[in-house]
Design an enzyme around this catalytic site. Structure first.
Site, mmCIF file in Angstrom:
data_model
loop_
_atom_site.group_PDB
_atom_site.id
_atom_site.type_symbol
_atom_site.label_atom_id
_atom_site.label_comp_id
_atom_site.label_asym_id
_atom_site.label_seq_id
_atom_site.Cartn_x
_atom_site.Cartn_y
_atom_site.Cartn_z
ATOM 1 N N ASP A 154 43.722 31.747 47.581
ATOM 2 C CA ASP A 154 42.787 30.845 46.907
ATOM 3 C C ASP A 154 43.396 29.446 47.023
ATOM 4 O O ASP A 154 44.421 29.150 46.406
ATOM 5 C CB ASP A 154 42.636 31.291 45.446
ATOM 6 C CG ASP A 154 41.666 30.413 44.658
ATOM 7 O OD1 ASP A 154 41.461 29.242 45.053
ATOM 8 O OD2 ASP A 154 41.122 30.888 43.646
ATOM 9 N N LYS A 180 34.911 22.711 42.717
ATOM 10 C CA LYS A 180 35.962 21.797 42.258
ATOM 11 C C LYS A 180 36.060 20.587 43.193
ATOM 12 O O LYS A 180 35.085 19.894 43.380
ATOM 13 C CB LYS A 180 37.278 22.582 42.149
ATOM 14 C CG LYS A 180 37.135 23.913 41.379
ATOM 15 C CD LYS A 180 36.751 23.660 39.958
ATOM 16 C CE LYS A 180 36.488 24.836 39.058
ATOM 17 N NZ LYS A 180 36.196 26.136 39.480
ATOM 18 N N TYR A 237 43.716 32.866 38.505
ATOM 19 C CA TYR A 237 42.511 32.423 37.807
ATOM 20 C C TYR A 237 41.902 33.596 37.007
ATOM 21 O O TYR A 237 41.798 34.710 37.537
ATOM 22 C CB TYR A 237 41.503 31.852 38.830
ATOM 23 C CG TYR A 237 40.161 31.616 38.210
ATOM 24 C CD1 TYR A 237 40.010 30.705 37.168
ATOM 25 C CD2 TYR A 237 39.046 32.335 38.627
ATOM 26 C CE1 TYR A 237 38.774 30.517 36.561
ATOM 27 C CE2 TYR A 237 37.805 32.141 38.028
ATOM 28 C CZ TYR A 237 37.683 31.239 36.992
ATOM 29 O OH TYR A 237 36.480 31.053 36.393
ATOM 30 N N ARG A 289 18.600 34.108 53.788
ATOM 31 C CA ARG A 289 19.746 34.925 53.370
ATOM 32 C C ARG A 289 20.636 35.260 54.572
ATOM 33 O O ARG A 289 21.843 35.417 54.454
ATOM 34 C CB ARG A 289 19.273 36.187 52.643
ATOM 35 C CG ARG A 289 20.410 37.076 52.157
ATOM 36 C CD ARG A 289 19.991 37.989 51.006
ATOM 37 N NE ARG A 289 18.822 38.790 51.313
ATOM 38 C CZ ARG A 289 18.826 39.901 52.046
ATOM 39 N NH1 ARG A 289 19.948 40.363 52.554
ATOM 40 N NH2 ARG A 289 17.690 40.573 52.264
HETATM 41 C C1 LIG Z 1 41.610 28.482 41.220
HETATM 42 C C2 LIG Z 1 40.198 28.918 40.991
HETATM 43 N N1 LIG Z 1 39.660 29.828 41.807
HETATM 44 C C3 LIG Z 1 38.397 30.255 41.654
HETATM 45 C C4 LIG Z 1 37.612 29.794 40.618
HETATM 46 C C5 LIG Z 1 36.213 30.317 40.461
HETATM 47 O O1 LIG Z 1 35.283 29.398 40.959
HETATM 48 P P1 LIG Z 1 33.777 29.279 40.457
HETATM 49 O O2 LIG Z 1 33.801 28.836 39.042
HETATM 50 O O3 LIG Z 1 33.186 28.311 41.419
HETATM 51 O O4 LIG Z 1 33.169 30.643 40.578
HETATM 52 C C6 LIG Z 1 38.120 28.848 39.739
HETATM 53 C C7 LIG Z 1 37.292 28.334 38.624
HETATM 54 O O5 LIG Z 1 37.770 27.662 37.740
HETATM 55 C C8 LIG Z 1 39.452 28.391 39.936
HETATM 56 O O6 LIG Z 1 40.015 27.485 39.113
#
Ligand SMILES: Cc1ncc(COP(=O)(O)O)c(C=O)c1O
Length: 390
Positions: free
Chosen positions: A170, A195, A98, A46
């Protein structure tokens, strides 16, 4: 070092103990301490693990940052950053964001007494107008999910610096291949590595990078306290995915650019949202800060019924939550990624019942297009309203 070389040699390629050609999966929760009262590099997974360290060094290198941290999901990464604001702080965020981040902000911030304002991310003056005495953070997502709206990163950073505000982005849609926010002055960059970075739809992971030592210490402490670090096996998979990220993405972007243009010609498609299309609202701003339109596009079929017919007749893309895999993925933001946003707000945002998001994979682009056109053929023409000008 050029990007293609960096993807292979930017982080540790070899295991420093054995020379193995892939950093091993150090599948251990703890490490023997021969000098029990003295500290050593690794003590407990951890707190730190060699496989995770290799991934963290790799993402820091790719994003031109000094420090990197790997989390169990994109949301774990976003939470580790956003839940470090304190009672009385105010954070300004993109309104097209998101769904999971929206839920975190609207449900958790009030519990901790953190204030927030969503703004029209495409208009710099709205960011400025939203600033209050207690504004401590700006949160950007560009291109946004699902409408691919564009925020002027440098513009927001400039404003933030004038007011001593932390900037967070992001960068999931662009990846470090096409957009490097640290170079544009952003303080913290977040990725859902679930992704494109991992790229094979077989891992959930999140990454955070920064070049600020104090921020880095806070992120590390949060990762440790929340226990939300990525496990060694998934770190290894993400490291493996990174090696082919550029060649995967080149093909995915080529496919997306082709499909976006072709879908624009289709009578039954009301609108197509993709940053490199000539009529995309933020195109110029986008290409001043990024080097590609990316592999995700969104299009509008006008109604739930049309989407249903379309999904029932499509063969190659899978219909699923997520994006960024080697297989093409169709999503329905209205009930998937953005379902957590109350319906009225969802509709106000433009996340309507006719909207479909397509993440292009590495299939042959003509096969993909033919498949989409074949599915469109089943959609009734009279049910598609007049084309909308974006
Ligand atoms: C732009 C974006 N940021 C963050 C996330 C969240 O990621 P995770 O599903 O890996 O928690 C997503 C998920 O679809 C996303 O499309």
């Amino acid at each position: 070092m050029q990007l293609d070389t960096k993807l292979i040699h930017g982080g540790p390629l070899l295991d420093k103990y054995t020379g193995s050609s892939s950093v091993p999966i150090y599948q251990a929760s703890t490490f023997h301490q021969s000098q029990f009262a003295e500290s050593q590099e690794f003590t407990y997974t951890r707190f730190g693990n060699p496989t995770r360290q290799a991934l963290e060094e790799t993402i820091a290198c790719l994003e031109f940052a000094k420090y990197g941290y790997a989390f169990s999901s994109g949301m774990a990464a976003i939470s580790a950053v956003l839940l470090n604001f304190s009672h009385g702080d105010h954070v300004v965020l993109c309104k097209d964001i998101y769904g999971g981040a929206y839920q975190l902000v609207t449900e958790m911030f009030p519990k901790y007494g953190i204030e927030y304002t969503f703004v029209d991310e495409t208009d710099l003056s709205t960011w400025e107008k939203a600033i209050k005495e207690n504004t401590k953070g700006f949160y950007i997502e560009t291109p946004s999910n699902p409408l691919l709206t564009i925020t002027d990163i440098k513009g927001v950073v400039k404003l933030a610096k004038q007011h001593n505000i932390l900037t967070i982005i992001d960068n999931t849609f662009m990846t470090p291949i096409y957009q490097n926010p640290i170079k544009l002055g952003v303080d913290i960059v977040i990725h859902s590595a679930t992704k494109f970075i991992n790229g094979h739809s077989d891992v959930t992971a999140g990454l955070v990078v920064t070049s600020d030592e104090e921020i880095a210490k806070t992120i590390y402490k949060t990762q440790k306290m929340f226990g939300s670090m990525l496990d060694p096996y998934d770190c290894w998979l993400v490291l493996r995915g990174i090696k082919t990220m550029n060649i995967r993405m080149e093909k995915e972007v080529e496919n997306a650019a082709f499909i976006a243009k072709e879908l624009q010609k289709q009578r039954k498609v009301k609108a197509v949202y993709y940053p490199s299309l000539a009529n995309h609202k933020g195109k110029d701003v986008h290409f001043a800060q990024a080097s590609s339109g990316g592999a995700v596009l969104t299009f509008d079929l006008g109604s739930y019924e049309n989407v249903k017919t379309f999904f029932e007749n499509v063969t190659f893309p899978i219909v699923a939550v997520s994006l960024g895999g080697v297989e093409s993925i169709l999503s329905y933001p209205f009930t998937m990624s953005h379902a957590v946003i109350p319906e009225k707000e969802r509709l106000d945002l433009g996340v309507t019942e006719g909207l479909i998001r397509l993440s292009c994979g590495i299939e042959d682009k003509h096969d993909l297009l033919n498949d989409l056109i074949k599915a469109l053929d089943h959609v009734k023409s009279e049910s598609c309203q007049k084309k909308r000008v974006i």
